[in-house]
Design a protein around this motif. Structure first.
Motif, PDB file in Angstrom:
ATOM      1  N   ILE A  65      -3.135  -4.906 -10.042  1.00 35.75           N
ATOM      2  CA  ILE A  65      -3.017  -5.736  -8.829  1.00 35.75           C
ATOM      3  C   ILE A  65      -4.134  -6.786  -8.725  1.00 35.75           C
ATOM      4  O   ILE A  65      -3.851  -7.957  -8.445  1.00 35.75           O
ATOM      5  CB  ILE A  65      -2.916  -4.856  -7.554  1.00 35.75           C
ATOM      6  CG1 ILE A  65      -1.638  -4.019  -7.633  1.00 35.75           C
ATOM      7  CG2 ILE A  65      -2.935  -5.703  -6.290  1.00 35.75           C
ATOM      8  CD1 ILE A  65      -1.514  -2.949  -6.564  1.00 35.75           C
ATOM      9  N   LYS A  68      -7.677   0.494  -0.547  1.00 38.86           N
ATOM     10  CA  LYS A  68      -6.221   0.604  -0.744  1.00 38.86           C
ATOM     11  C   LYS A  68      -5.466  -0.667  -0.364  1.00 38.86           C
ATOM     12  O   LYS A  68      -4.255  -0.722  -0.511  1.00 38.86           O
ATOM     13  CB  LYS A  68      -5.682   1.794   0.044  1.00 38.86           C
ATOM     14  CG  LYS A  68      -6.026   3.110  -0.636  1.00 38.86           C
ATOM     15  CD  LYS A  68      -5.294   4.270  -0.039  1.00 38.86           C
ATOM     16  CE  LYS A  68      -5.819   5.577  -0.599  1.00 38.86           C
ATOM     17  NZ  LYS A  68      -6.368   6.453   0.416  1.00 38.86           N
ATOM     18  N   ARG A 121       1.300  -8.186  -3.017  1.00 42.70           N
ATOM     19  CA  ARG A 121       1.316  -6.738  -3.262  1.00 42.70           C
ATOM     20  C   ARG A 121       0.288  -6.005  -2.380  1.00 42.70           C
ATOM     21  O   ARG A 121      -0.347  -5.067  -2.803  1.00 42.70           O
ATOM     22  CB  ARG A 121       1.092  -6.463  -4.753  1.00 42.70           C
ATOM     23  CG  ARG A 121       1.289  -5.014  -5.221  1.00 42.70           C
ATOM     24  CD  ARG A 121       2.574  -4.372  -4.679  1.00 42.70           C
ATOM     25  NE  ARG A 121       2.761  -3.055  -5.250  1.00 42.70           N
ATOM     26  CZ  ARG A 121       2.131  -1.951  -4.817  1.00 42.70           C
ATOM     27  NH1 ARG A 121       1.316  -2.054  -3.798  1.00 42.70           N
ATOM     28  NH2 ARG A 121       2.359  -0.802  -5.384  1.00 42.70           N
ATOM     29  N   ALA A 136      -1.533   0.112 -10.067  1.00 44.43           N
ATOM     30  CA  ALA A 136      -2.580  -0.298  -9.108  1.00 44.43           C
ATOM     31  C   ALA A 136      -3.704  -1.083  -9.798  1.00 44.43           C
ATOM     32  O   ALA A 136      -4.234  -2.044  -9.245  1.00 44.43           O
ATOM     33  CB  ALA A 136      -3.150   0.931  -8.409  1.00 44.43           C
ATOM     34  N   ARG A 137      -4.037  -0.704 -11.030  1.00 46.50           N
ATOM     35  CA  ARG A 137      -5.164  -1.373 -11.696  1.00 46.50           C
ATOM     36  C   ARG A 137      -4.833  -2.811 -12.098  1.00 46.50           C
ATOM     37  O   ARG A 137      -5.728  -3.597 -12.418  1.00 46.50           O
ATOM     38  CB  ARG A 137      -5.620  -0.558 -12.909  1.00 46.50           C
ATOM     39  CG  ARG A 137      -4.591  -0.458 -13.982  1.00 46.50           C
ATOM     40  CD  ARG A 137      -4.994   0.489 -15.103  1.00 46.50           C
ATOM     41  NE  ARG A 137      -3.804   0.925 -15.806  1.00 46.50           N
ATOM     42  CZ  ARG A 137      -3.146   0.171 -16.671  1.00 46.50           C
ATOM     43  NH1 ARG A 137      -3.582  -1.014 -16.984  1.00 46.50           N
ATOM     44  NH2 ARG A 137      -2.043   0.625 -17.250  1.00 46.50           N
TER      45      ARG A 137
END
Lengths: 229, 296
Positions: free
Chosen positions: A75, B295, A51, A72-73
């Motif tokens: 991942i 990111k 990812r 996202a948290r």
């Protein structure tokens, strides 16, 4: 463990697809080679599995989680279950072998006594017991890659993803590194290796997925590089 | 953040400052030099403003009383002045006192022939001060209309020029200080950005082994804080000793009229600006610089 369906990937709206309609399943405990020429999409497929990038269309599920929809948290927690090995090792060169491995445990909140117990054990597994206090920049390429593997397995991941792990190594050292990965696989960890090292692929007689210009063109259970071609 | 994690982050921040010591020294150096320039300019500017204020505060109005005015009228005038909202001090100066003062100011013998009280040409007067120096002009104009007033003196023309000059000095000071502050923000944030940039590999590895963003952010944030703090404390030390020396020099050179701000007051002022600026920029610089590396 990994399941893709109609997976397409491109890096921006104007470029060509790097992966086109990839459908594959990798089961628990498998050892899989992903082969193909440079630019075939091998690294992109691995980036999708960890990812690092999100798929353009289609689905990719790892450990049952849809990576297109994963928040996202979550991942970091996904990655703790995947060990990653890189062609260029990606180690902290000024630090010792021990520190590099301990680093992976510290960032996941492992207590110090557990770190002290586990790091020497994985270093022994990769044959670097006596190099614990050596700085990584003083180690040979093969030894550095073994530190990379030790770091990848220290969190006891269910799967290891290796992107050209032998790309920077001579043939003998490459074989040693691959033998370590095979031993880890024997203990039940799924291994996915992207490579274009024909000799290694032929020698190990494992599942071979062949990519060409972003398409999956063959998938053989006990394949060889030549057959895949 | 759990308590033990805080100590881990703190330890990591210090270890990393040590590991990258040359980079840390360079960053502290840039922050310190930038803030020293800003601090020096601020100290000079604060003192210029202080001197201007001191001069302005010396401005007062002299209300000369009409000789023909009776006691009642004089009392009424006094009461009106005392009751005025903008007036803080009203002092009566008799014509004798005024003559004595004049004698002290002029060379001996200049006032020969005025010894007899009847020959004293000076009138009785009230000397008044306003709460805000700038109010001298409107208050003086207002008093001109009061009873028993012969003349109102406040240094017309000179006072207006003084106020214009002090206002201009203040504006120039603020503009230059703002420009210097913007330069400091630019320099410091870019230096912090560079320290993060040079360690992007470390951040990337942390991401790959499953570190959460907050776990990665904390040590960098603390490092930024320490770099900023060290970069602010150093110029404060330099300014403390150099300003102290300047005060001593002014004292020794009999330049007491310069009326500089005392050391403790100016240091408190500089501390109030430089420490938050240094630490704030250190922390914000770290957070913003990390953004794109997180990111991965």
């Amino acid at each position: 463990m990994v399941e893709t369906a109609g997976l397409y990937q491109r890096y921006d709206n104007n470029s060509d697809y790097v992966l086109k309609n990839i459908n594959l399943t990798i089961n628990r405990g498998e050892f899989v080679f992903i082969v193909g020429a440079s630019g075939a999409g091998k690294s992109t497929l691995l980036k999708l599995m960890i990812r690092e990038i999100a798929p353009t269309s289609g689905t990719i599920k790892v450990f049952g989680q849809d990576l297109k929809r994963i928040p996202a948290r979550r991942i970091p927690y996904l990655r703790r279950n995947i060990g990653i090995v890189f062609q260029d090792f990606r180690l902290l060169e000024e630090r010792t072998a021990y520190d590099n491995i301990a680093f992976a445990l510290r960032v996941t909140g492992t207590p110090w006594w557990e770190i002290r117990r586990r790091v020497p054990r994985v270093l022994e597994m990769v044959g670097l017991k006596d190099k614990e206090r050596c700085r990584v920049c003083d180690l040979s390429g093969g030894e550095q890659q073994r530190v990379g593997i030790a770091r990848a397995i220290v969190n006891r991941p269910a799967m290891i993803i290796a992107d050209e792990p032998t790309g920077n190594l001579d043939p003998d050292t490459s074989l040693e590194v691959m033998n370590i990965l095979r031993d880890i696989n024997i203990q039940g960890t799924t291994i996915v290796v992207a490579t274009h090292d024909q000799e290694i692929v032929d020698r190990f007689q494992k599942r071979v997925i062949y990519l060409e210009k972003g398409r999956l063109v063959s998938d053989e259970k006990k394949g060889a590089y030549i057959r895949a071609l | 953040m759990p308590f033990e994690s805080f100590f881990y982050f703190l330890g990591e921040a210090f270890k990393s400052l040590y590991r990258n010591r040359w980079l840390s020294i360079a960053s502290v150096g840039v922050v310190a030099i930038t803030l020293l320039m800003l601090g020096t300019f601020m100290a000079v500017n604060f003192n210029i403003n202080h001197m201007a204020e001191t001069v302005k505060n010396q401005v007062e109005i002299t209300v000369q009383i009409d000789d023909s005015a009776g006691v009642e009228e004089r009392n009424q005038l006094r009461q009106m002045l005392v009751a005025h909202n903008s007036i803080t001090e009203v002092r009566f100066v008799s014509r004798e006192e005024a003559l004595n003062r004049l004698k002290e100011q002029l060379p001996p013998g200049s006032l020969d022939g005025y010894e007899n009280p009847e020959d004293n040409p000076l009138p009785d007067s009230f000397e008044i001060r306003t709460s805000v120096p700038e109010e001298v002009i409107p208050v003086a104009k207002e008093i001109e209309g009061y009873p028993a007033v012969e003349k109102v003196l406040y240094g017309e023309g000179t006072v207006e020029n003084l106020f214009k000059t002090t206002t201009a000095l203040k504006i120039i000071g603020i503009v230059l200080m703002a420009l210097l502050a913007v330069t400091a923000v630019f320099l410091i944030s870019h230096t912090i950005r560079l320290t993060v940039l040079l360690r992007r590999r470390e951040i990337m590895i942390m991401k790959y082994v499953g570190a959460t963003n907050s776990f990665i952010r904390w040590p960098f944030l603390l490092e930024g804080l320490f770099l900023g703090l060290a970069g602010a404390v150093l110029p404060l030390l330099v300014l403390y000793y150099s300003y102290g020396a300047a005060l001593q020099w002014v004292d020794a050179a009999n330049l007491a009229f310069l009326s500089l701000i005392p050391l403790s007051t100016i240091m408190l002022q500089l501390f109030k600006y430089l420490v938050p600026l240094g630490t704030g920029l250190g922390v914000l610089g770290s957070i913003f610089s990390m953004g794109r590396f997180l990111k991965v």
